[in-house]
Scaffold this motif. Sequence first.
Motif, mmCIF file in Angstrom:
data_model
loop_
_atom_site.group_PDB
_atom_site.id
_atom_site.type_symbol
_atom_site.label_atom_id
_atom_site.label_comp_id
_atom_site.label_asym_id
_atom_site.label_seq_id
_atom_site.Cartn_x
_atom_site.Cartn_y
_atom_site.Cartn_z
ATOM 1 N N ARG A 1 0.964 -1.152 -0.117
ATOM 2 C CA ARG A 1 -0.089 0.085 -0.122
ATOM 3 C C ARG A 1 0.813 1.218 0.152
ATOM 4 O O ARG A 1 0.551 2.100 -0.565
ATOM 5 N N PRO B 1 -6.954 -6.636 3.789
ATOM 6 C CA PRO B 1 -5.768 -5.816 3.738
ATOM 7 C C PRO B 1 -4.934 -6.318 5.063
ATOM 8 O O PRO B 1 -5.426 -6.583 6.077
ATOM 9 N N GLN C 1 -11.450 3.571 2.038
ATOM 10 C CA GLN C 1 -10.360 2.626 1.825
ATOM 11 C C GLN C 1 -11.148 1.304 1.268
ATOM 12 O O GLN C 1 -10.794 0.680 0.344
ATOM 13 N N GLN D 1 -1.441 -1.640 -4.060
ATOM 14 C CA GLN D 1 -2.651 -2.380 -3.565
ATOM 15 C C GLN D 1 -3.518 -2.862 -4.682
ATOM 16 O O GLN D 1 -3.790 -4.117 -4.582
#
Length: 266
Positions: A135, A169, A183, A140
């Motif tokens: 990231r 994540p 996000q 990502q």
Amino acid sequence: MRKKIVAGNWKMNLDYARAMALVDAVLQQSDDAWKTQIIIAPPFPYLAAIELQLRLRTNIFIAAQNCSDHKEGAYTGETSAAILKSIGVDAVIIGHSERRKYFRESDDLLEQKVDRALENFLLPIYCCGETIDDRNDGKQFEVVKDQLTNGLFNLTAKDMSAVIIAYEPVWAIGTGVNATAAQAEEMHQYIRKLLVEKYGNDMAEATSILYGGSVTSKNAPELFGCKNVDGGLVGGASLKAEEFVSIVKAMEAAQRTSPYPPSKGE
Ligand code: PGA
């Protein structure tokens, strides 16, 4: 309308007595009338007993946390998808980041596991997600695209329709730092776009994409309020019945208050 799902991944936690007590408490505190599909993924040795315990309930599925990439045979210590199916397991988590990291599971291996699951009519919950370094490097989307393309997108459309995707994540797993709703929504939207490109709009609209990584009853309402977040894969917070059920309730509430118009065909 795609299914809304809250799955509890217990990982390698709880002894047998505590595990059974946790299932009892979840059963008592939840309701079959709820629309949210609840999935519980306990350690392997408890699967058969918990499957029996859940038999009277229609909206709680049981999942394994892993399965072998082989069909059967001399693979000491492994558990096949066929064995899981034979004891009534409904689903299997495939490609969790802990499996990818500690057991060096590659996308190629995971592709085999997805095939074994589907051959045995188990729903694969296929996990993807970037590390913090990915990231920070702005990679990502590339990383998630690779994981999906290599591990999943060789499936036919028919097989793909049985798959649940979980975006987790790695930096959010077990850290107490969840992805923000923005996000999560950004990545889920991206994953759905990849599904549109590969399988078309109807398939993309029908695929449930779960968010995982430090989901709690506190952050669940905001995360589940996102248009493309169809539920959660919950680790730590799934080990306490009240907390886990509160997360399921957040999904129920999100479905009642959704500002989004129903998709075509609903
Ligand atoms: P966590 O784990 O909720 O404890 O962050 C999520 C997962 O690993 O599936």
